[in-house]
Design a protein around this motif. Structure first.
Motif, short mmCIF file in Angstrom:
data_model
loop_
_atom_site.label_atom_id
_atom_site.label_comp_id
_atom_site.label_asym_id
_atom_site.label_seq_id
_atom_site.Cartn_x
_atom_site.Cartn_y
_atom_site.Cartn_z
N ARG A 731 0.83 -1.21 0.00
CA ARG A 731 0.00 0.00 0.00
C ARG A 731 0.86 1.26 0.00
NH1 ARG A 731 -4.79 1.53 4.35
NH2 ARG A 731 -5.45 3.46 3.28
N ALA A 732 1.86 1.30 0.85
CA ALA A 732 2.73 2.48 0.92
C ALA A 732 3.51 2.65 -0.38
CB ALA A 732 3.67 2.37 2.11
N TRP A 733 3.94 1.53 -0.95
CA TRP A 733 4.70 1.62 -2.21
C TRP A 733 3.82 2.16 -3.31
CZ3 TRP A 733 4.18 -0.33 -7.07
CH2 TRP A 733 5.28 -0.17 -7.91
N LEU A 734 2.57 1.71 -3.37
CA LEU A 734 1.67 2.18 -4.42
C LEU A 734 1.47 3.70 -4.32
CD1 LEU A 734 -1.06 -0.62 -4.50
CD2 LEU A 734 0.62 -0.11 -6.28
N GLU A 735 1.34 4.19 -3.11
CA GLU A 735 1.17 5.63 -2.94
C GLU A 735 2.40 6.39 -3.43
OE1 GLU A 735 0.25 6.16 1.13
OE2 GLU A 735 -1.81 5.38 0.96
N ARG A 736 3.57 5.87 -3.18
CA ARG A 736 4.79 6.53 -3.66
C ARG A 736 4.90 6.43 -5.17
NH1 ARG A 736 7.03 3.61 0.65
NH2 ARG A 736 8.05 2.20 -0.83
N PHE A 737 4.51 5.24 -5.74
CA PHE A 737 4.66 5.05 -7.17
C PHE A 737 3.74 5.98 -7.97
CE2 PHE A 737 3.80 2.94 -11.23
CZ PHE A 737 5.09 2.75 -11.68
N ARG A 738 2.58 6.29 -7.40
CA ARG A 738 1.66 7.19 -8.13
C ARG A 738 2.28 8.58 -8.36
NH1 ARG A 738 -2.28 4.90 -4.42
NH2 ARG A 738 -3.47 3.26 -5.52
N ARG A 739 3.21 8.98 -7.54
CA ARG A 739 3.87 10.28 -7.71
C ARG A 739 5.03 10.21 -8.69
NH1 ARG A 739 2.88 10.08 -2.05
NH2 ARG A 739 5.06 9.48 -1.64
N ARG A 740 5.31 9.04 -9.18
CA ARG A 740 6.43 8.83 -10.10
C ARG A 740 5.98 9.17 -11.53
NH1 ARG A 740 9.84 3.15 -10.17
NH2 ARG A 740 11.29 3.67 -11.87
N ASP A 741 6.82 9.87 -12.27
CA ASP A 741 6.49 10.31 -13.64
C ASP A 741 6.76 9.18 -14.61
OD1 ASP A 741 5.91 11.66 -15.92
OD2 ASP A 741 7.71 12.91 -15.89
N MET A 742 5.70 8.64 -15.21
CA MET A 742 5.82 7.56 -16.18
C MET A 742 5.33 8.01 -17.55
SD MET A 742 7.16 5.25 -14.34
CE MET A 742 7.09 3.93 -15.51
N SER A 743 5.31 9.34 -17.79
CA SER A 743 4.77 9.87 -19.04
C SER A 743 5.60 9.44 -20.24
CB SER A 743 4.70 11.40 -18.97
OG SER A 743 5.99 11.95 -18.74
N ARG A 744 6.91 9.41 -20.12
CA ARG A 744 7.76 8.99 -21.25
C ARG A 744 7.41 7.59 -21.70
NH1 ARG A 744 14.24 7.88 -21.14
NH2 ARG A 744 14.44 7.36 -23.38
N VAL A 745 7.12 6.73 -20.73
CA VAL A 745 6.80 5.33 -21.07
C VAL A 745 5.45 5.25 -21.73
CG1 VAL A 745 6.41 3.03 -20.12
CG2 VAL A 745 8.24 4.47 -19.20
N THR A 746 4.47 5.91 -21.18
CA THR A 746 3.12 5.81 -21.74
C THR A 746 3.01 6.49 -23.09
OG1 THR A 746 2.49 7.80 -20.51
CG2 THR A 746 2.08 5.66 -19.46
#
Length: 756
Positions: A731-746
């Motif tokens: 749960r804590a990891w998911l909250e941190r991952f949501r703040r991660r920029d994955m725009s280049r990948v998508t």
């Protein structure tokens, strides 16, 4: 001793039977004879009593006649009554004339007694009897003081009737001798009237009666006659005969029984000794025992026949206990005993054991049938017997050969190759896959048990060794024991939370959306002593030890519980669980998965199962059936390590899977290796043509992730995204991952989609 005891019991039974029969016969005879004697005795006594009464009546009549005659001689009567001096002479004269059988006495002697009122004891008795004597002459019985008994007749003399004339006849037993002899009775006169009546004697056959004589006189005790039958010796003789018969019968029976016992005791003693010898394993023919009795000889021959059957059965049991039933070779236990005897007798002379195992024996059995597979072993065993090898059947289709001298590796390999040419099956083109190992005495072990155990370890190692040959080396057993210990620890870890077994979860990134929607369940083991144990080490061990099914159920239960815990916190993820080929071959595994899903109220689409490609290809037809059951239940299916199992397109299109996973070996350096790029792009194109999702494993940099996204790969996982983590940390990891920029990948997704 047992024979003598049996004889004693038989003799005792015969004696008791004989005694009971004699006693019963005697009692029956005694009852009948006693009744008959009693009837006869009573009849004889009654008859004798009647005759005696008649004779006494005759005697009374004779006395009356004598008395009347005496009284009619008046001068004589007056002379006697007056007690004249010549009275005795006159009386003797009259007696000789009229009653010579009587003795005449004036004062109570024998014969005729004449008295008047003045005479002594007779006068007294006359006075006492007066009331009983009528005016006419009458008689009764009197007892004299001397104890004699007289039959008395009394008549009055004179007109006044006071003076009486008495005449007595002495009553004696001898008087009735004729009657007694005729009727076999004894007659006695008792002057003691109160004498007890004699008792009947059944034993002596004597019966008695006591009868009073005449009319009793007041104040006087009445004399009696006693009648008794003579003794009947029949009963006494019978009793004596009975005892004689009993004694002589006993003597004869004991003599006969003793003779039988003595005649047989020696033979039975020898038979008992023979039985004891047979019990001790000393086989002696019972027919050597001699006896003149046919029954004994029949028993002897029966025992000989029984001994022959027992010996055949023992030989059969001994053979089965020391040989393999299929091949006729010795079994492992017998080879172990041979090696131990060789070690004990030769004192250190070297020898070695060559272990030969047919690695594809199971495949031959499955493809060609058990008859062909067993025929291979039987023909190899015959070849070894012809070559006079000391050989034995080993475990899992293996054979062990004991050879003298130092270990010869070349000779061992040559022998193994020769066996492949002597399997004897010409109908089919069969090639045996032979594994070979060697252990030597004394280098590799000091006793047969150790050598056999290390040979088994060496054969297990030979399957993976070059040329399928391995010479046992030191330290191999320690590694083997360590593996066994690890298996036991794994068994304990599945039930003990403190043993370090746990589940980790590695995220799968959706390259289209840049979100984490899936996880892969990874098992981890932090051993309390050994530290971290890699799954690549303990999972194969679990498969070999038959624990993989239990381990997979443990994983499913842990994942189901974790999914339920996440859903309570509004975390909705799909988790992939790795199953082995053994798991999907077990129908009960699907049942267990359904039970856990229903227990935690989980939808079927929250679980997907990954199966390694190489394992699926071992039995593709069976795998398709079982995978179809999982797929129809709503679960996702993925082929793991795709591209390493050499699967054919024909098999792939039959598989009811919805996802393939590209092995990390092709992804780890994808950004710099052109060959890996070609493989990944080809795999993506193939999966796309079959309508399958693709997950790329082992992504370790952003460039590789962007390449995969641009080629249209839907999912990716690797250290660049995240390492595995415990379930509570997700749960804590998911909250941190949501703040991660994955725009280049998508943004790169599908820009260079691979097409065929």
């Amino acid at each position: 001793m047992a024979t003598r005891s049996l004889r004693s019991q038989i003799i005792g039974f015969l004696c008791a039977s004989y005694t009971l029969a004699i006693v019963a016969a005697f009692l029956l005879f005694l009852a009948l004879h006693t009744s008959l004697l009693r009837e006869q005795g009573e009849l004889r006594l009654n008859l004798a009593s009647a005759l005696l009464t008649a004779e006494l009546e005759d005697r009374e009549e004779a006395l009356q006649q004598l008395l009347q005659r005496f009284a009619s001689d008046a001068p004589l009567a007056r002379s006697v009554l007056s007690d004249s001096p010549n009275a005795p002479a006159l009386l003797r004269q009259w007696q000789g004339l009229h009653a010579p059988q009587l003795e005449i006495s004036l004062h109570g002697g024998q014969g005729v007694l004449i008295a008047s009122a003045k005479h002594d004891w007779l006068n007294q008795r006359l006075l006492a009897a007066r009331s009983l004597v009528s005016t006419s002459a009458a008689s009764h019985f009197l007892a004299a003081p001397s104890g004699q008994v007289y039959q008395v007749a009394v008549a009055p003399i004179g007109e006044d009737g006071v003076t009486r004339l008495l005449m007595a006849w002495r009553v004696k037993g001898e008087d009735f001798a004729g009657l007694a002899a005729e009727h076999r009775v004894e007659v006695s006169v008792s002057s003691t009237p109160d004498v007890a009546e004699p008792e009947n004697s059944v034993l002596l056959g004597r019966y008695a009666q006591k009868r009073p004589l005449g009319i009793s006189v007041a104040g006087e005790k009445q004399p009696h006659l006693v009648l008794m039958t003579l003794g009947d010796s029949t009963l006494g003789n019978a009793i004596l005969g009975f005892f004689c018969l009993l004694v002589f019968g006993w003597a004869a029976l004991v003599a006969v029984a003793g003779w039988l016992a003595v005649a047989q005791i020696d033979a039975f003693d020898k038979l008992a000794q023979w039985t004891q010898s047979m019990a001790e394993g000393k086989w002696v023919r019972a027919s050597r025992l001699r006896s003149p009795h046919l029954e004994f000889l029949g028993l002897v021959y029966a025992l000989d026949s029984m001994q022959d059957r027992i010996q055949r059965l023992i030989r059969k049991i001994q053979y089965q206990a020391t040989h393999d039933i299929l091949t006729g070779l010795r079994n492992q236990d017998e080879l172990r005993r041979i090696a131990d005897r060789r070690i004990a007798s030769q004192g250190g002379d070297p020898f070695h054991l060559v272990g030969i195992n047919i690695g594809n024996f199971r495949e031959i059995n499955d493809v060609f049938g058990p008859e062909v597979a067993e025929s291979c072993l039987v023909n190899i065993a015959r070849f070894l017997e012809q070559e006079e090898y000391t050989a034995a059947r080993f475990y899992r289709g293996g054979i062990v050969v004991l050879r003298e001298g130092e270990a010869d590796e070349v000779a061992a390999v040559v022998l193994a190759k020769r066996l492949t040419r002597h399997h004897g099956v010409t109908k089919f083109n069969i090639e045996l896959d032979v594994c070979t190992s060697i252990v030597a005495y004394p280098d590799d072990g000091e006793d047969a048990e150790i050598l056999m155990r290390r040979l088994e370890i060496g054969l297990d190692t030979a399957r993976e060794a070059p040329f399928h040959f391995h010479r046992y080396d030191r330290g191999l057993e320690e590694r083997y024991v360590k593996r066994i210990s690890l298996v036991e620890d794994l068994r304990i870890a599945m039930i003990d939370w403190d043993a370090g077994l746990s589940m980790y979860y590695q995220p799968k990134l959706n390259l289209r959306t840049g979100q984490v929607e899936k996880m892969e369940a990874l098992i981890r083991w932090e051993h309390p002593v050994r530290g971290a144990v890699s799954p690549e080490e303990f999972i194969p061990l679990a498969e070999q030890a038959g624990l993989i099914g239990e381990l997979s159920r443990w994983i499913v239960a842990q994942v189901a519980a974790q999914l339920a815990a996440w859903r309570q916190r509004d975390i909705y993820l799909q988790v992939a669980v790795n199953l082995s080929a053994q798991d999907i071959m077990r129908p009960e595994m699907l049942t267990y998965i359904e039970e856990q899903r229903e227990r935690y109220e989980l939808p079927a689409d929250c679980l997907t199962f990954e199966i390694i490609e190489s394992e699926l290809m071992e039995n593709p037809s069976e795998a398709v059936v079982l995978l179809q059951r999982l797929r129809s239940s709503g679960y996702g299916l993925a082929i793991d390590d795709f591209g390493t199992g050499y699967s054919s397109l024909s098999q792939l299109k039959k598989m009811p899977v919805n996802e393939v996973k590209i092995d990390c070996e092709f992804v780890r350096v994808l950004s710099s290796d052109e060959d890996d790029r070609k493989i990944v792009r080809s795999t993506l194109a193939l999966a796309s043509s079959f309508g399958l999702d693709v997950t790329a494993e082992g992504v370790e940099d952003e460039d590789s992730l962007c390449l995969l996204s641009s080629w249209g790969c839907e999912w990716a996982q690797g250290f660049y995204i995240s390492r595995g983590m415990p379930g509570p940390a997700v749960r804590a990891w998911l909250e941190r991952f949501r703040r991660r920029d994955m725009s280049r990948v998508t943004e790169a997704f599908g820009t260079k989609r691979v097409k065929i």
